[in-house]
Design a protein around this motif. Structure first.
Motif, PDB file in Angstrom:
ATOM      1  N   TRP A  75       5.226  -6.533   3.665  1.00  0.00           N
ATOM      2  CA  TRP A  75       5.849  -5.920   4.839  1.00  0.00           C
ATOM      3  C   TRP A  75       4.782  -5.540   5.863  1.00  0.00           C
ATOM      4  N   ARG A 110       9.469  -3.693  15.441  1.00  0.00           N
ATOM      5  CA  ARG A 110       9.841  -4.820  14.582  1.00  0.00           C
ATOM      6  C   ARG A 110       9.068  -4.751  13.274  1.00  0.00           C
ATOM      7  N   ASP A 112       8.291  -7.084   9.897  1.00  0.00           N
ATOM      8  CA  ASP A 112       8.343  -8.431   9.329  1.00  0.00           C
ATOM      9  C   ASP A 112       8.259  -8.362   7.809  1.00  0.00           C
ATOM     10  N   SER A 126      10.249 -16.054   5.514  1.00  0.00           N
ATOM     11  CA  SER A 126       9.990 -14.806   6.233  1.00  0.00           C
ATOM     12  C   SER A 126      11.174 -14.455   7.117  1.00  0.00           C
ATOM     13  N   THR A 127      11.275 -13.187   7.472  1.00  0.00           N
ATOM     14  CA  THR A 127      12.341 -12.716   8.347  1.00  0.00           C
ATOM     15  C   THR A 127      11.886 -11.405   8.993  1.00  0.00           C
ATOM     16  N   SER A 128      12.695 -10.879   9.909  1.00  0.00           N
ATOM     17  CA  SER A 128      12.327  -9.657  10.629  1.00  0.00           C
ATOM     18  C   SER A 128      13.483  -8.677  10.661  1.00  0.00           C
TER      19      SER A 128
END
Length: 504
Positions: A75, A110, A112, A126-128
């Motif tokens: 993270w 944000r 991630d 991956s994502t946010s």
């Protein structure tokens, strides 16, 4: 009843848990999958600066539909600041991990999440997640039930609130004037007047009011607008009424105006140029009307009509108007934002620019901020274009040329989940933009944005109430700034918040 932000976020978390199947589970291990799928819950949240979000982000990792346990998740917070209680975690037997975000400074942030194999060497996906850090919530001064079926608007001046209470009439409150012992936290009713309509049988649907202070120093009249049934784009109904408030305890109707029956048009919002003694009124399918309101007002006001302006058949259903300098700006539901010239006497209300500039949504209210920018709302109780059309969930940002007054649409602000943004206002010091929303009969949010950069408003605070807010207005009382919100049925009420700290 007011739903707090915490309660709303818990509801979101519960929905996310249902979506993911569960939000708990034991740890476990498993072979790294060749490819993974990611699902998120609680991915877009808001909370106070410096505080942890009330619910953690939840990420679920699957491969071929089965939970992927034992994978490492890394993270980070690349945008906006703040911190995470853990920067690495491992998916449990359900393939899930959680992260708690402690918010940083005001603004959008944000987080991630990178999913790695069990060895922590290969990125599999991956994502946010997003969050917005807000100031402390406004302080609620009072929730005041007015009575009647509906509240529409509040006009605040000199510590008095003139409440447009539909068929219950015009209601005047002391909210800090002091003559009757009122305060923002303790409104005291001074008087109320139910007005007989000149348009239809029964009382006026009191829609809006303006306590008119003339250039000569008189504070004698309140100008009242009436809204009755109509059809967007074609018909409307409602008159203008003048109430004498020489004695605020005994208001009296003294004058009125209605359009000729053949015109089939009625008033909506209006703006008063007090220095010139001119009332500019948005008349829905009639366009813009200008009236002389100098001197003594009595009887039928037809002889005081100075000029009108239509924007053409199929392009005229005018919501509101506002004057600044030589320009009058008009927000039209069908054709967007217009610029009218008031300087040329040969052609009153001459169109100088704008128009046909918001084709995808119905335009609602406007505010010309005086900082080189203007803001307009959008309406969508009936989506434009019918079923599947766009709702009123946007605020449009316009640049206003300091010389020519010309308009250019430069940006917008979203109001998630809203169907209407029916009112918009900038504080008297130019620091705060405020707009309420409606979302059918359900909970809806009022927003306050800081205008340090007026082209890019920064969200400062928000309040969610159990039902929508139709209008919101600022009132400065004894040096403090208050927001007066009119909450929709089933319990129509005035909600007053102290928002002084938000503008600092």
């Amino acid at each position: 009843m007011t739903m707090s932000d915490t309660e709303r976020r818990r509801a979101i978390l519960l929905a996310g848990c249902v979506l993911l199947g569960a939000c708990g589970g034991d740890g476990g291990t498993g072979p790294p999958p060749a490819g993974v799928s990611l699902a998120k819950a609680n991915a877009d949240q808001r909370g106070p600066t410096g505080e942890p979000l009330p619910v953690p982000y939840v990420l679920r990792v699957t491969s071929g539909g089965a939970p992927s346990a034992g994978l490492r998740v890394r993270w980070s917070v690349p945008v906006g600041g703040g911190s995470l209680r853990d920067t690495t975690s491992v998916t449990d037997a359900r393939g899930e991990v959680r992260a708690t975000h402690v918010l940083g400074p005001l603004g959008v942030q944000r987080v991630d999440a990178e999913v790695l194999d069990a060895a922590g060497t290969t990125v599999l996906g991956s994502t946010s997640f997003a969050a917005t850090a807000l100031d402390t919530l406004p302080t609620q001064a009072v929730s005041q039930l007015v009575g009647g079926s509906y509240l529409h608007d509040v006009f605040v001046r000199d510590g008095l609130a003139f409440v447009s209470a539909w068929t219950s009439g015009l209601v005047i409150y002391d909210v800090g004037n002091g003559a009757w012992g009122g305060a923002p936290s303790r409104p005291v009713e001074v008087s109320r007047l139910v007005i007989p309509s000149v348009v239809a049988a029964g009382p006026v649907n009191v829609h809006n009011a303006w306590w008119y202070w003339s250039a000569g120093g008189e504070k004698r009249y309140v100008l009242v607008g009436e809204e009755r049934a109509g059809t967007v784009g074609s018909t409307s109904s409602g008159g203008i009424y003048v109430v004498d408030v020489t004695d605020l305890r005994t208001p009296a109707l003294v004058a009125s105006y209605r359009t000729p029956t053949a015109e089939n048009s009625g008033v909506h919002n209006f703006w008063v140029d007090e220095a010139a003694g001119i009332l500019y009124a948005a008349y829905y399918n009639g366009g813009v009307y200008a009236f002389d309101v100098t001197g003594t007002l009595a009887g039928d006001l037809s002889g005081r009509l100075l000029a009108t302006r239509s924007f053409g058949a199929g392009s005229t259903y005018t919501w509101g108007v506002m004057r600044t300098g030589q320009w009058l700006y008009a927000a039209d539901m069908l054709s967007g934002l217009w610029q009218l010239d008031l300087a040329g006497a040969a052609t009153p209300l001459r169109v100088a620019g704008g128009g046909d500039n918001v084709p995808e949504r119905y335009t609602s209210d406007l505010w010309i901020a005086g900082n080189g920018y203007a803001y307009t709302g959008t309406w969508g109780a009936l989506p434009r274009g019918g079923a599947g059309g766009l709702r009123g969930n946007m605020v449009k940002i316009w640049q206003v040329d300091s010389g020519s007054g010309a308009l250019a649409l430069v940006d917008s602000v979203a109001a998630p989940g809203a169907t209407n943004v029916g009112d918009i206002e900038v504080s008297d010091d130019g620091r705060l933009l405020m707009f309420p929303t409606e979302a059918g009969s359900g909970p809806a949010t009022t927003y306050w944005y800081r205008l340090a950069d007026p082209r890019r408003p920064a969200l400062r605070a928000q309040v969610t109430l159990a039902s929508g807010v139709h209008t919101a207005t600022f009132g400065r009382i004894r040096g403090r700034l208050y927001a007066f919100l009119t909450q929709n049925p089933p319990s129509p009420s005035i909600q007053v918040f102290d928002v002084t700290a938000l503008g600092r």
